[in-house]
Scaffold this active site. Structure first.
Site, PDB file in Angstrom:
ATOM      1  N   GLU A  60       0.796  -1.222   0.000  1.00  0.00           N
ATOM      2  CA  GLU A  60       0.000   0.000   0.000  1.00  0.00           C
ATOM      3  C   GLU A  60       0.836   1.283   0.000  1.00  0.00           C
ATOM      4  OE1 GLU A  60      -4.182   0.056   1.363  1.00  0.00           O
ATOM      5  OE2 GLU A  60      -3.227   0.836   3.177  1.00  0.00           O
ATOM      6  N   LYS A  62       0.456   4.757   1.184  1.00  0.00           N
ATOM      7  CA  LYS A  62      -0.418   5.374   2.179  1.00  0.00           C
ATOM      8  C   LYS A  62       0.347   6.475   2.910  1.00  0.00           C
ATOM      9  CE  LYS A  62      -3.321   3.871   6.106  1.00  0.00           C
ATOM     10  NZ  LYS A  62      -3.730   2.690   6.893  1.00  0.00           N
ATOM     11  N   LYS A 122      -7.816   2.545  -3.430  1.00  0.00           N
ATOM     12  CA  LYS A 122      -8.283   2.310  -2.064  1.00  0.00           C
ATOM     13  C   LYS A 122      -9.019   3.573  -1.613  1.00  0.00           C
ATOM     14  CE  LYS A 122      -8.013  -0.276   1.809  1.00  0.00           C
ATOM     15  NZ  LYS A 122      -6.749  -0.230   2.587  1.00  0.00           N
ATOM     16  N   GLU A 171     -14.789  -6.038   0.280  1.00  0.00           N
ATOM     17  CA  GLU A 171     -14.240  -6.019   1.635  1.00  0.00           C
ATOM     18  C   GLU A 171     -15.312  -6.364   2.664  1.00  0.00           C
ATOM     19  OE1 GLU A 171     -11.302  -3.044   3.033  1.00  0.00           O
ATOM     20  OE2 GLU A 171     -12.881  -2.507   4.457  1.00  0.00           O
ATOM     21  N   ASN A 192     -11.181  -7.468   6.303  1.00  0.00           N
ATOM     22  CA  ASN A 192     -10.440  -6.416   6.984  1.00  0.00           C
ATOM     23  C   ASN A 192     -10.452  -6.690   8.480  1.00  0.00           C
ATOM     24  OD1 ASN A 192      -9.257  -4.060   7.919  1.00  0.00           O
ATOM     25  ND2 ASN A 192     -10.412  -2.741   6.537  1.00  0.00           N
ATOM     26  N   GLU A 222      -6.696  -8.275   5.155  1.00  0.00           N
ATOM     27  CA  GLU A 222      -6.317  -6.862   5.186  1.00  0.00           C
ATOM     28  C   GLU A 222      -6.101  -6.406   6.625  1.00  0.00           C
ATOM     29  OE1 GLU A 222      -9.134  -4.424   2.948  1.00  0.00           O
ATOM     30  OE2 GLU A 222     -10.041  -6.267   2.224  1.00  0.00           O
ATOM     31  N   SER A 223      -5.109  -5.580   6.813  1.00  0.00           N
ATOM     32  CA  SER A 223      -4.806  -4.919   8.091  1.00  0.00           C
ATOM     33  C   SER A 223      -4.232  -5.894   9.122  1.00  0.00           C
ATOM     34  CB  SER A 223      -6.042  -4.231   8.682  1.00  0.00           C
ATOM     35  OG  SER A 223      -6.553  -3.247   7.812  1.00  0.00           O
TER      36      SER A 223
END
Length: 268
Positions: A60, A62, A122, A171, A192, A222-223
């Protein structure tokens, strides 16, 4: 009580109304531009890029986190994307939300132009125009957050994406949300692990939800992926890919960090 998620989604919905993004004339023009964009710049195949041996990494780009503030003082999207690709990332995720994450359209376009791997926009998609805008700016995939969209919105947005050969990352956060999207036969399902209301990470969420995702779908966690140990747990649970943001952006050696993640799940 209104949560941070509520405020972000409300901001995007108000922005769509203020910009006239629901107007038929606006949608028609965006559709024309999206069709031309795909003709000139064919989609790179986001979901297909994640199918392979070992664990794929979506790295990512970010700039800022609502919970942690600025992540890197000076971030060059092209340089970051190049490092990610050299490390073996299969795809990029680029934040384009400027108001809450410090991202921009330029971030996505500069990152995509620097590499050959596909890119997901995103952002908080709330209407068809958001999907068309993503295609116009060059995204190969769009994010649909099931928790913030109605069934009608999910269907309309996914139909627009499909009409323009654009993948969708659906998601989810729990089994109920996975159940909601099965009617669309989703080919790319994310879980997520960050609670979008509290922004806290539940490291076991993806493992719990994995079994509810159909085998035909590419599974993305994710995350909360802090390194190879977390990645190994997710690979063992059946995930094909991990989306990693903060730990990579802030890493002193991003190439090595990605290589450590991509080696997870490979035969020794």
């Amino acid at each position: 009580m209104e949560t941070y998620l509520d405020k972000i989604v409300a901001w995007h919905r108000h922005r769509a109304v203020d910009a006239g993004l629901h107007d038929e004339a606006v949608l028609s023009e965006l559709g024309r531009r999206a069709t031309e964009a795909r003709r000139v710049n064919p989609a790179r195949g986001f979901a297909d890029a994640l199918r392979g041996p070992g664990l794929s990494v979506i790295a990512e780009v970010k700039r800022r986190s609502p919970s942690r503030g600025d992540l890197v003082e000076t971030l060059n999207p092209a340089e970051l994307a190049t490092e990610y690709a050299l490390g073996g990332a299969s795809a990029l995720s680029v934040l384009t939300d400027s108001a809450h994450f410090g991202g921009s359209v330029d971030d996505l376009q500069l990152a995509r132009a620097a590499v050959t791997i596909p890119v997901i926009r995103k952002d908080f998609t709330v209407c068809e125009a958001d999907v068309l805008e993503a295609i116009v700016m060059g995204a190969d995939c769009v994010l649909l957050i099931v928790a913030v969209l109605t069934d009608e919105e999910l269907e309309r947005c996914s139909d627009v994406a499909a009409a323009h050969q654009t993948d969708v990352l659906w998601e989810t956060h729990d089994e109920r949300e996975v159940e909601r999207i099965l009617r669309y036969r989703p080919m790319l399902v994310g879980v997520n692990q960050r609670d979008l209301h509290s922004f806290l990470v539940d490291q076991e969420r993806a493992v719990r939800v994995a079994a509810s995702i159909p085998d035909y779908a590419v599974k993305v966690a994710e995350s909360g992926v802090r390194g190879p140990v977390d990645a190994a747990v997710l690979a063992a649970a059946g995930y094909d890919a991990v989306l990693v943001g903060e730990s990579l952006v802030k890493s002193a050696d991003r190439i090595a960090a990605i290589r450590a993640l991509t080696s997870t799940g490979l035969p020794t």
